[in-house]
Design a protein around this motif. Structure first.
Motif, PDB file in Angstrom:
ATOM      1  N   LEU A 290       0.822  -1.212   0.000  1.00  0.00           N
ATOM      2  CA  LEU A 290       0.000   0.000   0.000  1.00  0.00           C
ATOM      3  C   LEU A 290       0.858   1.265   0.000  1.00  0.00           C
ATOM      4  O   LEU A 290       0.453   2.290  -0.540  1.00  0.00           O
ATOM      5  N   ALA A 291       2.038   1.199   0.594  1.00  0.00           N
ATOM      6  CA  ALA A 291       2.946   2.344   0.540  1.00  0.00           C
ATOM      7  C   ALA A 291       3.383   2.600  -0.897  1.00  0.00           C
ATOM      8  O   ALA A 291       3.444   3.747  -1.354  1.00  0.00           O
ATOM      9  N   ALA A 292       3.678   1.523  -1.652  1.00  0.00           N
ATOM     10  CA  ALA A 292       4.034   1.669  -3.062  1.00  0.00           C
ATOM     11  C   ALA A 292       2.838   2.169  -3.870  1.00  0.00           C
ATOM     12  O   ALA A 292       2.990   2.981  -4.801  1.00  0.00           O
ATOM     13  N   LEU A 293       1.645   1.700  -3.526  1.00  0.00           N
ATOM     14  CA  LEU A 293       0.436   2.134  -4.217  1.00  0.00           C
ATOM     15  C   LEU A 293       0.218   3.639  -4.068  1.00  0.00           C
ATOM     16  O   LEU A 293      -0.120   4.326  -5.039  1.00  0.00           O
ATOM     17  N   ASP A 294       0.417   4.155  -2.877  1.00  0.00           N
ATOM     18  CA  ASP A 294       0.235   5.592  -2.646  1.00  0.00           C
ATOM     19  C   ASP A 294       1.145   6.412  -3.554  1.00  0.00           C
ATOM     20  O   ASP A 294       0.727   7.433  -4.113  1.00  0.00           O
ATOM     21  N   GLU A 295       2.377   5.962  -3.722  1.00  0.00           N
ATOM     22  CA  GLU A 295       3.314   6.689  -4.573  1.00  0.00           C
ATOM     23  C   GLU A 295       2.942   6.548  -6.042  1.00  0.00           C
ATOM     24  O   GLU A 295       3.043   7.499  -6.817  1.00  0.00           O
ATOM     25  N   ALA A 296       2.485   5.375  -6.442  1.00  0.00           N
ATOM     26  CA  ALA A 296       2.161   5.122  -7.847  1.00  0.00           C
ATOM     27  C   ALA A 296       0.978   5.952  -8.325  1.00  0.00           C
ATOM     28  O   ALA A 296       0.983   6.477  -9.438  1.00  0.00           O
ATOM     29  N   VAL A 297      -0.027   6.087  -7.478  1.00  0.00           N
ATOM     30  CA  VAL A 297      -1.263   6.755  -7.899  1.00  0.00           C
ATOM     31  C   VAL A 297      -1.036   8.229  -8.209  1.00  0.00           C
ATOM     32  O   VAL A 297      -1.739   8.813  -9.036  1.00  0.00           O
ATOM     33  N   ARG A 298      -0.025   8.839  -7.593  1.00  0.00           N
ATOM     34  CA  ARG A 298       0.221  10.266  -7.820  1.00  0.00           C
ATOM     35  C   ARG A 298       0.503  10.581  -9.289  1.00  0.00           C
ATOM     36  O   ARG A 298       0.237  11.684  -9.747  1.00  0.00           O
ATOM     37  N   GLY A 299       1.066   9.620 -10.007  1.00  0.00           N
ATOM     38  CA  GLY A 299       1.406   9.873 -11.402  1.00  0.00           C
ATOM     39  C   GLY A 299       0.286   9.608 -12.381  1.00  0.00           C
ATOM     40  O   GLY A 299       0.483   9.781 -13.588  1.00  0.00           O
ATOM     41  N   GLY A 300      -0.899   9.217 -11.904  1.00  0.00           N
ATOM     42  CA  GLY A 300      -1.967   8.815 -12.815  1.00  0.00           C
ATOM     43  C   GLY A 300      -2.992   9.875 -13.148  1.00  0.00           C
ATOM     44  O   GLY A 300      -3.954   9.595 -13.875  1.00  0.00           O
ATOM     45  N   ALA A 301      -2.808  11.106 -12.661  1.00  0.00           N
ATOM     46  CA  ALA A 301      -3.831  12.136 -12.867  1.00  0.00           C
ATOM     47  C   ALA A 301      -4.069  12.435 -14.349  1.00  0.00           C
ATOM     48  O   ALA A 301      -5.206  12.617 -14.791  1.00  0.00           O
ATOM     49  N   GLY A 302      -2.983  12.476 -15.129  1.00  0.00           N
ATOM     50  CA  GLY A 302      -3.123  12.793 -16.548  1.00  0.00           C
ATOM     51  C   GLY A 302      -3.960  11.778 -17.291  1.00  0.00           C
ATOM     52  O   GLY A 302      -4.759  12.136 -18.175  1.00  0.00           O
ATOM     53  N   ILE A 303      -3.808  10.511 -16.953  1.00  0.00           N
ATOM     54  CA  ILE A 303      -4.590   9.460 -17.596  1.00  0.00           C
ATOM     55  C   ILE A 303      -6.071   9.656 -17.326  1.00  0.00           C
ATOM     56  O   ILE A 303      -6.907   9.555 -18.224  1.00  0.00           O
TER      57      ILE A 303
END
Length: 437
Positions: A290-303
């Motif tokens: 879940l810690a990795a998930l939190d970081e990953a989601v930040r880059g998905g806004a453009g999609i």
């Protein structure tokens, strides 16, 4: 020469290329004006097409977001991180770093396009931690490897026409991948791209005083799990339980084994499933995952915000007849020998507005295949001309760069100057070989 050429291209893109959200709005207006001017589409009808098609890519948008998230989860896990660190350690200089990132991205993209986008970005970050090299070019090198995907194992056009009961089977039959992906002439193009892309990236390395470096500390993972307290609660014990992750991760791998044993092939859902469940096992605990998930989601806004606009553009291009008219014009100047080349060029232009391999083939096949029949051209070569054209102008189209940019922490304008140079070189290489072979 390529370094000199990349310098003004980079400055031009940094100054004039807006955020990809602005880019998609401008493309929408260009497609709308072109449909009105050349197809006679009324403004009201055009708005109707645009609005009706706006949500057509919702499923695909979620798939792409999961490509970013699940790929990041897997690549940021401790075992995979160690592997990437070991490979990155092979880079001992700026030149070897650029070549290594290019080759890893090319190989991964040939295997599967979604895998290539994620692995390329993660690996570029890992190399940047170890070698002082222009970070913009490093990420651009990772993205330039994506140009090979439609000539590889996940190419949607060759896989479509190799599938029984595809929409054009009555006209061309089922064309096996031995005539497309694994045809000797296509493998020659793949080999040429494998040589050209790393070489061009290497030759674009800026001079020492022109490099844009990044502090390795800024590339440090933010998603580190918090340590468990001295007196953990039952909830904390569950979050740090390895047994729980194995109980859900192992069934996921068993399902994948049964799927592949049963003859199943790679597609986007299977790749995401693979990334997720291998990532679950590699992280070991829910807290780490879940810690990795939190970081990953930040880059998905453009999609999330941009893909619906591209769905609207696709609707305008297809329903107004604009994409078909553009393809027909190129067909009108073709012969049996040159039709694969002009298919490549027309597909490259259409791809700027319809950045979807399967969607683009649905648009262009009804035009290109009758032309191939009338001219006596080879169906497989014409289809692969469309496939390579679709992949080629992704170097200019920031649509597919969004997952990679989200992981790398850059803007499209940071890498597109280098990608434009690659666009010119790979266009000559691929187009020339389609004419010669």
């Amino acid at each position: 020469m390529l370094r000199v050429l990349s310098r003004p291209a980079t400055k031009l893109m940094e100054r004039w290329l807006p955020d990809p959200f602005i880019f998609v709005i401008v493309l929408t207006l260009v497609a709308a004006i072109a449909a009105i001017a050349t197809q006679g589409t009324s403004p009201i009808a055009l708005i109707q097409m645009w609005g009706d098609g706006f949500w057509a890519l919702l499923s695909f948008s979620m798939q792409m977001l999961l490509v970013l998230v699940t790929g990041f989860i897997l690549a940021s896990s401790p075992p995979v991180r160690k592997i990437l660190q070991s490979i990155a350690g092979l880079a001992s200089s700026r030149g070897s770093a650029i070549i290594l990132v290019s080759l890893v991205s090319l190989a991964a993209s040939w295997l599967n396009w979604g895998f290539g986008l994620v692995v390329g970005a993660i690996f570029a970050k890992e190399v940047a931690r170890q070698v002082k090299v222009d970070y913009r070019l490093l990420v651009a090198s990772a993205y330039s490897g994506f140009v090979i995907w439609h000539g590889g194992l996940s190419g949607s056009v060759p896989l479509t026409i190799a599938t029984p009961d595809h929409f054009s089977q009555a006209q061309i039959g089922v064309i096996p991948t031995s005539d497309t992906i694994f045809a000797p002439w296509n493998l020659v193009i793949v080999l040429a791209v494998l040589i050209a892309v790393p070489l061009v990236n290497r030759l674009m390395i800026p001079l020492e005083d022109e490099q844009v470096l990044i502090d390795p500390a800024k590339l440090a993972d933010q998603g580190r799990p918090a340590p468990m307290s001295q007196h953990p609660t039952p909830a904390e014990r569950l979050e740090n339980s390895r047994v729980l992750m194995w109980l859900i991760g192992i069934p996921g791998l068993i399902w994948l084994a049964l799927y592949f044993i049963g003859g199943g092939g790679l597609n986007l859902n299977v790749v995401n499933f693979l990334f997720l469940f291998v990532g679950i096992l590699c992280h070991g605990t829910a807290r780490s995952l879940l810690a990795a998930l939190d970081e990953a989601v930040r880059g998905g806004a453009g999609i999330v915000i941009q893909f619906p606009f591209y769905a609207g553009i696709m609707a305008i291009m297809i329903q107004s007849g604009l994409a078909a008219s553009l393809s027909e014009w190129f067909v009108s100047i073709s012969s049996a020998q040159t039709l694969p080349f002009w298919s490549f060029i027309s597909a490259g232009i259409v791809n700027v507005f319809v950045p979807s391999g399967g969607g683009q083939w649905a648009v262009q096949a009804p035009v290109m295949l009758p032309a191939a029949e009338a001219l006596g051209a080879d169906y497989a070569r014409v289809a692969m001309g469309v496939a390579w054209g679709d992949a080629w102008t992704n170097l200019l189209q920031p649509f597919w760069a969004l997952p990679m940019l989200g992981i790398a922490g850059l803007k499209a304008r940071d890498i597109m100057g280098f990608c434009v140079v690659q666009l010119l070189v790979t266009g000559i290489v691929i187009g020339g070989l389609l004419l010669l072979l």
